[in-house]
Write a protein that holds these residues in place. Structure first.
Motif, PDB file in Angstrom:
ATOM      1  N   VAL A  39      19.299 111.366  58.801  1.00 57.68           N
ATOM      2  CA  VAL A  39      18.622 112.186  59.802  1.00 57.68           C
ATOM      3  C   VAL A  39      18.640 111.490  61.160  1.00 57.68           C
ATOM      4  O   VAL A  39      18.962 112.091  62.187  1.00 57.68           O
ATOM      5  CB  VAL A  39      17.167 112.493  59.359  1.00 57.68           C
ATOM      6  CG1 VAL A  39      16.361 113.101  60.489  1.00 57.68           C
ATOM      7  CG2 VAL A  39      17.174 113.412  58.152  1.00 57.68           C
ATOM      8  N   GLN A  40      18.337 110.210  61.174  1.00 60.31           N
ATOM      9  CA  GLN A  40      18.270 109.449  62.427  1.00 60.31           C
ATOM     10  C   GLN A  40      19.626 109.399  63.129  1.00 60.31           C
ATOM     11  O   GLN A  40      19.719 109.638  64.327  1.00 60.31           O
ATOM     12  CB  GLN A  40      17.807 108.022  62.128  1.00 60.31           C
ATOM     13  CG  GLN A  40      17.701 107.141  63.342  1.00 60.31           C
ATOM     14  CD  GLN A  40      16.342 107.195  63.967  1.00 60.31           C
ATOM     15  OE1 GLN A  40      15.365 107.306  63.261  1.00 60.31           O
ATOM     16  NE2 GLN A  40      16.280 107.130  65.272  1.00 60.31           N
ATOM     17  N   LEU A  41      20.677 109.100  62.391  1.00 58.60           N
ATOM     18  CA  LEU A  41      21.994 108.940  63.006  1.00 58.60           C
ATOM     19  C   LEU A  41      22.666 110.270  63.337  1.00 58.60           C
ATOM     20  O   LEU A  41      23.622 110.302  64.097  1.00 58.60           O
ATOM     21  CB  LEU A  41      22.895 108.077  62.117  1.00 58.60           C
ATOM     22  CG  LEU A  41      22.414 106.625  61.974  1.00 58.60           C
ATOM     23  CD1 LEU A  41      23.295 105.853  61.009  1.00 58.60           C
ATOM     24  CD2 LEU A  41      22.339 105.924  63.307  1.00 58.60           C
ATOM     25  N   HIS A  42      22.149 111.337  62.786  1.00 54.35           N
ATOM     26  CA  HIS A  42      22.640 112.658  63.183  1.00 54.35           C
ATOM     27  C   HIS A  42      21.965 113.140  64.464  1.00 54.35           C
ATOM     28  O   HIS A  42      22.359 114.159  65.026  1.00 54.35           O
ATOM     29  CB  HIS A  42      22.402 113.688  62.066  1.00 54.35           C
ATOM     30  CG  HIS A  42      23.491 113.731  61.064  1.00 54.35           C
ATOM     31  ND1 HIS A  42      23.634 112.801  60.076  1.00 54.35           N
ATOM     32  CD2 HIS A  42      24.512 114.605  60.906  1.00 54.35           C
ATOM     33  CE1 HIS A  42      24.679 113.100  59.336  1.00 54.35           C
ATOM     34  NE2 HIS A  42      25.241 114.190  59.821  1.00 54.35           N
ATOM     35  N   GLY A  43      20.935 112.445  64.886  1.00 48.72           N
ATOM     36  CA  GLY A  43      20.237 112.862  66.091  1.00 48.72           C
ATOM     37  C   GLY A  43      19.469 114.142  65.852  1.00 48.72           C
ATOM     38  O   GLY A  43      18.994 114.418  64.754  1.00 48.72           O
ATOM     39  N   ARG A  85      24.139  99.293  60.850  1.00 50.63           N
ATOM     40  CA  ARG A  85      23.215 100.098  60.040  1.00 50.63           C
ATOM     41  C   ARG A  85      23.941 100.753  58.876  1.00 50.63           C
ATOM     42  O   ARG A  85      23.436 100.773  57.745  1.00 50.63           O
ATOM     43  CB  ARG A  85      22.544 101.148  60.908  1.00 50.63           C
ATOM     44  CG  ARG A  85      21.512 100.561  61.846  1.00 50.63           C
ATOM     45  CD  ARG A  85      21.040 101.545  62.874  1.00 50.63           C
ATOM     46  NE  ARG A  85      20.164 102.550  62.311  1.00 50.63           N
ATOM     47  CZ  ARG A  85      19.524 103.446  63.047  1.00 50.63           C
ATOM     48  NH1 ARG A  85      19.660 103.462  64.361  1.00 50.63           N
ATOM     49  NH2 ARG A  85      18.752 104.338  62.481  1.00 50.63           N
ATOM     50  N   GLU A  92      16.763 108.894  55.460  1.00 58.72           N
ATOM     51  CA  GLU A  92      16.165 108.649  56.777  1.00 58.72           C
ATOM     52  C   GLU A  92      17.228 108.259  57.793  1.00 58.72           C
ATOM     53  O   GLU A  92      17.220 108.738  58.939  1.00 58.72           O
ATOM     54  CB  GLU A  92      15.095 107.559  56.686  1.00 58.72           C
ATOM     55  CG  GLU A  92      13.838 107.997  55.986  1.00 58.72           C
ATOM     56  CD  GLU A  92      12.860 106.863  55.717  1.00 58.72           C
ATOM     57  OE1 GLU A  92      11.698 107.173  55.419  1.00 58.72           O
ATOM     58  OE2 GLU A  92      13.250 105.677  55.794  1.00 58.72           O
ATOM     59  N   GLU A  93      18.145 107.399  57.391  1.00 55.95           N
ATOM     60  CA  GLU A  93      19.231 106.999  58.296  1.00 55.95           C
ATOM     61  C   GLU A  93      20.131 108.184  58.608  1.00 55.95           C
ATOM     62  O   GLU A  93      20.612 108.322  59.732  1.00 55.95           O
ATOM     63  CB  GLU A  93      20.056 105.862  57.684  1.00 55.95           C
ATOM     64  CG  GLU A  93      19.345 104.528  57.652  1.00 55.95           C
ATOM     65  CD  GLU A  93      19.246 103.855  59.013  1.00 55.95           C
ATOM     66  OE1 GLU A  93      19.465 104.502  60.058  1.00 55.95           O
ATOM     67  OE2 GLU A  93      18.922 102.667  59.031  1.00 55.95           O
ATOM     68  N   THR A 149      26.989 110.773  57.028  1.00 56.89           N
ATOM     69  CA  THR A 149      26.669 110.051  58.262  1.00 56.89           C
ATOM     70  C   THR A 149      27.905 109.385  58.840  1.00 56.89           C
ATOM     71  O   THR A 149      28.141 109.451  60.054  1.00 56.89           O
ATOM     72  CB  THR A 149      25.567 109.016  57.992  1.00 56.89           C
ATOM     73  OG1 THR A 149      24.418 109.698  57.491  1.00 56.89           O
ATOM     74  CG2 THR A 149      25.190 108.261  59.244  1.00 56.89           C
ATOM     75  N   HIS A 152      15.793 105.626  52.143  1.00 63.86           N
ATOM     76  CA  HIS A 152      16.356 104.946  53.313  1.00 63.86           C
ATOM     77  C   HIS A 152      17.642 105.621  53.777  1.00 63.86           C
ATOM     78  O   HIS A 152      17.853 105.832  54.976  1.00 63.86           O
ATOM     79  CB  HIS A 152      16.608 103.468  53.002  1.00 63.86           C
ATOM     80  CG  HIS A 152      17.142 102.705  54.155  1.00 63.86           C
ATOM     81  ND1 HIS A 152      18.273 101.932  54.080  1.00 63.86           N
ATOM     82  CD2 HIS A 152      16.721 102.603  55.439  1.00 63.86           C
ATOM     83  CE1 HIS A 152      18.516 101.400  55.261  1.00 63.86           C
ATOM     84  NE2 HIS A 152      17.589 101.785  56.107  1.00 63.86           N
ATOM     85  N   HIS A 193      17.882 117.187  56.597  1.00 66.80           N
ATOM     86  CA  HIS A 193      16.430 117.192  56.393  1.00 66.80           C
ATOM     87  C   HIS A 193      16.065 117.586  54.964  1.00 66.80           C
ATOM     88  O   HIS A 193      15.072 117.118  54.417  1.00 66.80           O
ATOM     89  CB  HIS A 193      15.742 118.107  57.412  1.00 66.80           C
ATOM     90  CG  HIS A 193      16.043 119.560  57.231  1.00 66.80           C
ATOM     91  ND1 HIS A 193      17.247 120.119  57.582  1.00 66.80           N
ATOM     92  CD2 HIS A 193      15.290 120.561  56.721  1.00 66.80           C
ATOM     93  CE1 HIS A 193      17.221 121.411  57.309  1.00 66.80           C
ATOM     94  NE2 HIS A 193      16.049 121.705  56.788  1.00 66.80           N
TER      95      HIS A 193
END
Length: 169
Positions: free
Chosen positions: A122-126, A70, A119-120, A47, A116, A137
């Motif tokens: 995946v989220q921060l990779h868009g 984050r 999840e971060e 990330t 966590h 994923h």
């Protein structure tokens, strides 16, 4: 299955067998904490790398303060997970009587950190984080599976509470 007249050799009585299975499950849970740590470390490293390379508004995405916070929080969690996983590994390797407690603490903490971190990631990779082109994923799926493999975090919290002779959560 019915075995009539089959010859067999008793390897251990019921008590010794149950103790061996408990030791095996304890070792498995302790080693799983180290896997969860590695998973969280990979997610954090990947990330940070991605947010340095990805640009938006002519700036690296990682330079935005909200994303820095984050990732800094995630780094703190990973460092703490490292301490818990190493303590569990040491307790298992040395045969410490505190090994069950160390493993329960490690599993309680490391399973949450791994989920966590994934999840971060995946989220921060868009959008790329959930595509077949990126493994983020897959790490999330692995973190979720690992979080229940040797008991849930709640069951390990219960073990910690019992070892301290406190009411469970």
């Amino acid at each position: 299955v019915t075995l009539t007249g089959a010859a067999g050799t008793l390897l251990a009585d019921a008590g010794a067998s149950a103790a061996a299975v408990r030791r095996g499950l304890l070792a498995g849970a302790g080693l799983l904490a180290s896997e969860q740590l590695g998973l969280a470390e990979w997610c954090l490293t990947e990330t940070v790398r991605y947010t340095r390379e990805r640009h938006q508004f002519n700036r690296p995405v990682g330079s935005f303060q909200s994303l820095k916070h984050r990732m800094a929080q995630l780094w703190l969690e990973v460092v703490s997970a490292r301490a818990a996983a190493r303590n569990a590994a040491d307790a298992l390797a040395t045969g410490s009587p505190d090994a069950p407690l160390a493993v329960a603490v490690a599993q309680t903490y490391c399973s949450g950190v791994a989920v966590h971190a994934a999840e971060e990631c995946v989220q921060l990779h868009g959008g790329i984080g959930m595509t077949w082109e990126h493994p983020a994923h897959l790490y999330l799926k692995r973190a979720k599976a690992d979080s229940i493999a040797y008991g849930t975090a709640g069951s390990h919290r219960q073990a910690v509470a019992e070892s301290a002779e406190l009411p469970g959560p």
